[in-house]
Design a protein around this motif. Structure first.
Motif, PDB file in Angstrom:
ATOM      1  N   LYS A   3       0.814  -1.184   0.035  1.00 48.47           N
ATOM      2  CA  LYS A   3      -0.038   0.127  -0.051  1.00 48.47           C
ATOM      3  C   LYS A   3       0.817   1.324  -0.209  1.00 48.47           C
ATOM      4  O   LYS A   3       1.824   1.211   0.949  1.00 48.47           O
ATOM      5  CB  LYS A   3      -1.179   0.148   1.204  1.00 48.47           C
ATOM      6  CG  LYS A   3      -1.919  -1.079   1.150  1.00 48.47           C
ATOM      7  CD  LYS A   3      -3.016  -0.911   0.055  1.00 48.47           C
ATOM      8  CE  LYS A   3      -3.611   0.636   0.408  1.00 48.47           C
ATOM      9  NZ  LYS A   3      -4.780   0.827  -0.619  1.00 48.47           N
ATOM     10  N   PRO A   5       0.728   5.590  -0.338  1.00 47.14           N
ATOM     11  CA  PRO A   5      -0.167   6.646  -0.109  1.00 47.14           C
ATOM     12  C   PRO A   5      -0.295   7.067  -1.637  1.00 47.14           C
ATOM     13  O   PRO A   5       0.756   7.378  -2.180  1.00 47.14           O
ATOM     14  CB  PRO A   5       0.548   7.504   1.020  1.00 47.14           C
ATOM     15  CG  PRO A   5       1.562   6.625   1.779  1.00 47.14           C
ATOM     16  CD  PRO A   5       1.905   5.511   0.692  1.00 47.14           C
ATOM     17  N   ASP A   6      -1.392   7.860  -1.658  1.00 41.26           N
ATOM     18  CA  ASP A   6      -1.860   8.366  -3.011  1.00 41.26           C
ATOM     19  C   ASP A   6      -0.952   9.671  -3.033  1.00 41.26           C
ATOM     20  O   ASP A   6      -0.851  10.421  -2.119  1.00 41.26           O
ATOM     21  CB  ASP A   6      -3.366   8.670  -3.080  1.00 41.26           C
ATOM     22  CG  ASP A   6      -4.076   7.504  -3.728  1.00 41.26           C
ATOM     23  OD1 ASP A   6      -3.488   6.159  -3.994  1.00 41.26           O
ATOM     24  OD2 ASP A   6      -5.316   7.526  -3.661  1.00 41.26           O
ATOM     25  N   ASN A 384      -1.382   6.816  -9.111  1.00 41.02           N
ATOM     26  CA  ASN A 384      -1.769   6.027  -7.850  1.00 41.02           C
ATOM     27  C   ASN A 384      -2.368   4.897  -8.054  1.00 41.02           C
ATOM     28  O   ASN A 384      -2.592   4.237  -7.193  1.00 41.02           O
ATOM     29  CB  ASN A 384      -2.889   7.026  -7.318  1.00 41.02           C
ATOM     30  CG  ASN A 384      -2.157   8.301  -6.921  1.00 41.02           C
ATOM     31  OD1 ASN A 384      -1.237   8.557  -6.164  1.00 41.02           O
ATOM     32  ND2 ASN A 384      -3.225   9.505  -6.957  1.00 41.02           N
TER      33      ASN A 384
END
Length: 421
Positions: A3, A5-6, A384
């Motif tokens: 994961k 972060p955008d 993203n």
């Protein structure tokens, strides 16, 4: 699944067509300014090669308010850095400056976009500079001409077959009118993407952009070159001699679908499996076990349209070229017939995630990625989601793609032998 972060950004469009992308990041007091023009060598037509790259040089020859070669001097004195590059599908110019010099960078880019000095003197000077650059970078460098010849051999479509730097005979015949028309056609706000990334605290970015770029009248035309490549139905093989080469080298490539296709992600992951790190398949067999090769490069060539999956290697002295080529063929045959292991795939995923996250730690890299996705995909937000496409690749995806791409009749092979005149 990793994961990340955008990346948050804003997107604006000025009335004259300029696309503005803004990314705020306050970790360091720097701002990266990048302008991407939707023009590269693939936009040229036969007989008019090299103009896109020539204009990369022309853009530093002065404008209405900036003297010749002064653009870089302004940035140097501000403590920044600057450069420009030309590719098959785009030309970009950038500066990284202390944030309080943002307005200087905007003024410089706007001035040369609007009022470049396309004079006969500047044009003649840069024409000769590019001709000398070709001699230094290709004609008088080991494997230089082979690199140019390989794409000419592999591609049928002239858009990608001809070299970015152009042919000397084309460069020598250009007129000033050709240069003026090229600049008018492609260099304007309607054909450009401006990216601002970094510490923009207290700055009304849209207002500043409007101040310097908003009053420009757009004269450019959006153009999409024909990049279609016919299906290759028979193998292409050629051998050339290079008097500057010390060791033999092999250029091998297979046609594959365009950037961003499912096949692109599968083959990008495969490239890491076979060539990245000491435990990779090619390194282990051809360098560690047998010491057959001294250099290796593998992967898609990053064109917007139909791509090539490259395999390039330099062969050690007294090693038979055919021996190494056949060994590579055997490895590709195995990849076509048997899925890669989960361990290999997991290692590649980790490498991809590490690289991707690493690129997001610098404002300059974030800015260039935003421009890349906006230009190649018309979707800056893809920054993203793209990592997920790599990480979602399965052994079955690689197997199916390898079976379709690594066909003998789909291969182009160029062997470079040392020696000759």
């Amino acid at each position: 699944m990793v994961k990340v972060p955008d990346i948050e950004f804003e997107e604006h469009h000025l009335e004259n067509g300029l696309q503005l992308l803004v990314h705020h990041q306050t970790r360091v007091p720097l701002t990266h300014v990048s302008v991407h023009y939707r023009v590269g060598s693939s936009y040229e037509t036969p007989g008019f090669s090299g103009l896109a790259h020539l204009f990369e040089h022309m853009m530093f020859q002065g404008s209405e308010n900036v003297a010749k070669n002064q653009h870089g001097s302004y940035i140097d004195h501000a403590g920044g850095r600057w450069n420009a590059t030309t590719g098959k599908d785009r030309t970009n110019y950038y500066e990284t400056v202390p944030s309080h010099y943002l307005e200087l960078a905007l003024w410089l880019e706007a001035d040369r976009m609007q009022s470049l000095n396309v004079t006969l003197e500047n044009f003649e000077n840069q024409r000769q500079t590019v001709i000398e650059e070709k001699k230094q970078s290709y004609d008088n460098r080991p494997y230089g001409l082979a690199t140019l010849r390989f794409e000419e051999l592999a591609y049928e479509n002239w858009a990608y077959a001809h070299p970015i730097i152009g042919f000397i005979e084309d460069l020598e015949k250009y007129t000033l009118e050709d240069a003026v028309n090229f600049h008018r056609t492609f260099y304007g706000p309607g054909n450009a993407i401006l990216v601002l990334a970094g510490d923009l605290t207290g700055i009304d970015v849209l207002e500043q952009t409007q101040k310097y770029f908003g009053n420009m009248v757009n004269q450019t035309r959006r153009h999409s070159p024909n990049l279609e490549e016919p299906r290759q139905t028979s193998e292409k093989i050629e051998t050339i001699q290079d008097p500057l080469a010390v060791l033999p080298a092999v250029y091998m490539a297979y046609h594959m679908p365009e950037l961003g296709s499912p096949e692109y992600y599968a083959l990008s992951v495969l490239a890491l499996i076979v060539s990245h790190g000491e435990s990779s398949r090619f390194y282990r067999q051809f360098i560690y076990d047998h010491n057959w090769i001294s250099s290796l490069s593998v992967g898609p060539n990053q064109n917007k349209g139909p791509e090539l999956f490259y395999i390039w290697f330099q062969i050690q002295n007294e090693i038979e070229v055919d021996l190494v080529v056949k060994a590579v063929e055997e490895e590709l045959k195995l990849i076509r017939e048997k899925p890669v292991s989960e361990a290999e795939l997991e290692k590649a995923r980790n490498q991809i995630a590490y690289r991707f996250v690493g690129r997001l730690t610098k404002v300059s890299r974030v800015a260039e990625l935003l421009a890349h996705y906006a230009l190649y995909f018309e979707d800056a937000g893809r920054i993203n989601s793209d990592l997920g496409r790599y990480l979602a690749v399965t052994p079955e995806d690689i197997l199916e793609t390898a079976h379709n791409v690594f066909r003998p009749e789909n291969r182009t092979l160029l062997v470079v032998e040392p020696g000759g005149d």
